[in-house]
Motif scaffolding. Structure first.
Motif, PDB file in Angstrom:
ATOM      1  N   THR A 134       0.872  -0.961  -0.095  1.00  0.00           N
ATOM      2  CA  THR A 134       0.105   0.102   0.058  1.00  0.00           C
ATOM      3  C   THR A 134       0.763   1.319   0.090  1.00  0.00           C
ATOM      4  O   THR A 134       0.465   2.079  -0.797  1.00  0.00           O
ATOM      5  N   VAL A 135       1.803   1.333   0.782  1.00  0.00           N
ATOM      6  CA  VAL A 135       2.736   2.536   0.721  1.00  0.00           C
ATOM      7  C   VAL A 135       3.375   2.506  -0.725  1.00  0.00           C
ATOM      8  O   VAL A 135       3.753   3.727  -1.082  1.00  0.00           O
ATOM      9  N   LYS A 136       3.863   1.607  -1.222  1.00  0.00           N
ATOM     10  CA  LYS A 136       4.660   1.714  -2.447  1.00  0.00           C
ATOM     11  C   LYS A 136       3.411   2.033  -3.503  1.00  0.00           C
ATOM     12  O   LYS A 136       3.638   2.872  -4.422  1.00  0.00           O
ATOM     13  N   LEU A 137       2.091   1.585  -3.224  1.00  0.00           N
ATOM     14  CA  LEU A 137       1.157   2.380  -4.276  1.00  0.00           C
ATOM     15  C   LEU A 137       0.785   3.578  -4.092  1.00  0.00           C
ATOM     16  O   LEU A 137       0.783   4.276  -4.949  1.00  0.00           O
ATOM     17  N   GLU A 138       0.884   3.942  -2.744  1.00  0.00           N
ATOM     18  CA  GLU A 138       0.603   5.558  -2.484  1.00  0.00           C
ATOM     19  C   GLU A 138       1.740   6.310  -3.128  1.00  0.00           C
ATOM     20  O   GLU A 138       1.363   7.501  -3.626  1.00  0.00           O
ATOM     21  N   GLU A 139       3.013   6.049  -2.748  1.00  0.00           N
ATOM     22  CA  GLU A 139       4.075   6.869  -3.387  1.00  0.00           C
ATOM     23  C   GLU A 139       3.825   6.828  -4.968  1.00  0.00           C
ATOM     24  O   GLU A 139       4.188   8.022  -5.267  1.00  0.00           O
TER      25      GLU A 139
ATOM     26  N   LEU B 273       1.220   6.623  -6.799  1.00  0.00           N
ATOM     27  CA  LEU B 273       0.088   7.534  -6.912  1.00  0.00           C
ATOM     28  C   LEU B 273       0.582   8.994  -6.798  1.00  0.00           C
ATOM     29  O   LEU B 273       0.377   9.747  -7.799  1.00  0.00           O
ATOM     30  N   LYS B 274       1.284   9.291  -5.721  1.00  0.00           N
ATOM     31  CA  LYS B 274       1.702  10.659  -5.709  1.00  0.00           C
ATOM     32  C   LYS B 274       2.550  11.204  -6.459  1.00  0.00           C
ATOM     33  O   LYS B 274       2.553  12.223  -7.141  1.00  0.00           O
ATOM     34  N   LYS B 275       3.550  10.416  -7.148  1.00  0.00           N
ATOM     35  CA  LYS B 275       4.480  10.693  -8.079  1.00  0.00           C
ATOM     36  C   LYS B 275       3.941  10.992  -9.366  1.00  0.00           C
ATOM     37  O   LYS B 275       4.122  11.786 -10.012  1.00  0.00           O
ATOM     38  N   ILE B 276       3.008   9.853  -9.750  1.00  0.00           N
ATOM     39  CA  ILE B 276       2.070  10.261 -11.132  1.00  0.00           C
ATOM     40  C   ILE B 276       1.180  11.656 -10.951  1.00  0.00           C
ATOM     41  O   ILE B 276       1.073  12.033 -11.920  1.00  0.00           O
ATOM     42  N   THR B 277       0.494  11.697  -9.803  1.00  0.00           N
ATOM     43  CA  THR B 277      -0.274  12.970  -9.773  1.00  0.00           C
ATOM     44  C   THR B 277       0.606  14.118  -9.968  1.00  0.00           C
ATOM     45  O   THR B 277       0.099  15.174 -10.502  1.00  0.00           O
ATOM     46  N   GLN B 278       1.724  14.174  -9.371  1.00  0.00           N
ATOM     47  CA  GLN B 278       2.942  15.355  -9.655  1.00  0.00           C
ATOM     48  C   GLN B 278       3.274  15.308 -11.027  1.00  0.00           C
ATOM     49  O   GLN B 278       3.276  16.603 -11.528  1.00  0.00           O
ATOM     50  N   GLN B 279       3.500  14.416 -11.567  1.00  0.00           N
ATOM     51  CA  GLN B 279       3.867  14.373 -12.958  1.00  0.00           C
ATOM     52  C   GLN B 279       2.727  15.032 -13.820  1.00  0.00           C
ATOM     53  O   GLN B 279       2.895  15.664 -14.740  1.00  0.00           O
ATOM     54  N   MET B 280       1.538  14.410 -13.584  1.00  0.00           N
ATOM     55  CA  MET B 280       0.189  15.071 -14.184  1.00  0.00           C
ATOM     56  C   MET B 280       0.184  16.748 -14.037  1.00  0.00           C
ATOM     57  O   MET B 280      -0.234  17.436 -15.038  1.00  0.00           O
ATOM     58  N   HIS B 281       0.400  17.039 -12.789  1.00  0.00           N
ATOM     59  CA  HIS B 281       0.276  18.535 -12.661  1.00  0.00           C
ATOM     60  C   HIS B 281       1.297  19.377 -13.118  1.00  0.00           C
ATOM     61  O   HIS B 281       1.067  20.568 -13.679  1.00  0.00           O
ATOM     62  N   GLN B 282       2.436  18.689 -13.276  1.00  0.00           N
ATOM     63  CA  GLN B 282       3.413  19.276 -14.086  1.00  0.00           C
ATOM     64  C   GLN B 282       3.057  19.330 -15.554  1.00  0.00           C
ATOM     65  O   GLN B 282       3.580  20.389 -16.351  1.00  0.00           O
ATOM     66  N   LEU B 283       2.725  18.336 -16.221  1.00  0.00           N
ATOM     67  CA  LEU B 283       2.318  18.589 -17.662  1.00  0.00           C
ATOM     68  C   LEU B 283       1.204  19.357 -18.003  1.00  0.00           C
ATOM     69  O   LEU B 283       1.183  19.911 -19.098  1.00  0.00           O
ATOM     70  N   GLN B 284       0.232  19.815 -16.991  1.00  0.00           N
ATOM     71  CA  GLN B 284      -0.722  20.585 -17.330  1.00  0.00           C
ATOM     72  C   GLN B 284      -0.381  21.955 -17.139  1.00  0.00           C
ATOM     73  O   GLN B 284      -0.466  22.861 -17.404  1.00  0.00           O
TER      74      GLN B 284
END
Length: 121
Positions: free
Chosen positions: A103-108, A110-121
């Motif tokens: 779960t910790v790895k999946l949350e990490e 998810l957080k990383k992908i979310t940050q990448q999505m925000h940077q792309l927008q």
């Protein structure tokens, strides 16, 4: 305290010299003397077809336990039950730790992908 053993036909109890006692497959206890009076392979009590097993110190422990007191049985199996419980708890904890780590790895991730999505927008 052990369960008293007695013949279910004549109600005699073990004594010296003791007639041997048998346990029928239908659950009755019959002394050797009464057993000889009955029909072969038929219970003297319920008249159903049955097998008999002579009771002795060599009798299977599972059968012997039928004649033990509940307090003795509880003490006998308490240690085994505790060991089983501890074994199962250890494995539950191990599985829980695995899922927490996953779960910790999946949350990490998810957080990383979310940050990448925000940077792309």
């Amino acid at each position: 305290m052990a369960v008293p053993v007695f013949c279910n036909v004549c109600f005699c109890e073990p004594r010296k010299p003791t007639p041997r006692f048998s346990l029928t497959s239908c659950g009755h206890v019959i002394c050797e003397i009464c057993l000889q009076k009955g029909k072969k392979d038929e219970c003297l009590i319920c008249r159903t077809p049955c097998r008999t097993l002579f009771l002795s110190k060599q009798t299977n422990p599972d059968i012997q336990s039928l004649f033990m007191g509940i307090d003795t049985l509880c003490k006998k199996y308490s240690k085994e039950i505790t060991q089983i419980s501890e074994f199962q708890e250890k494995h539950r904890k191990h599985l829980l730790a695995y899922h927490r780590q996953k779960t910790v790895k999946l949350e990490e991730s998810l957080k990383k992908i979310t940050q990448q999505m925000h940077q792309l927008q």
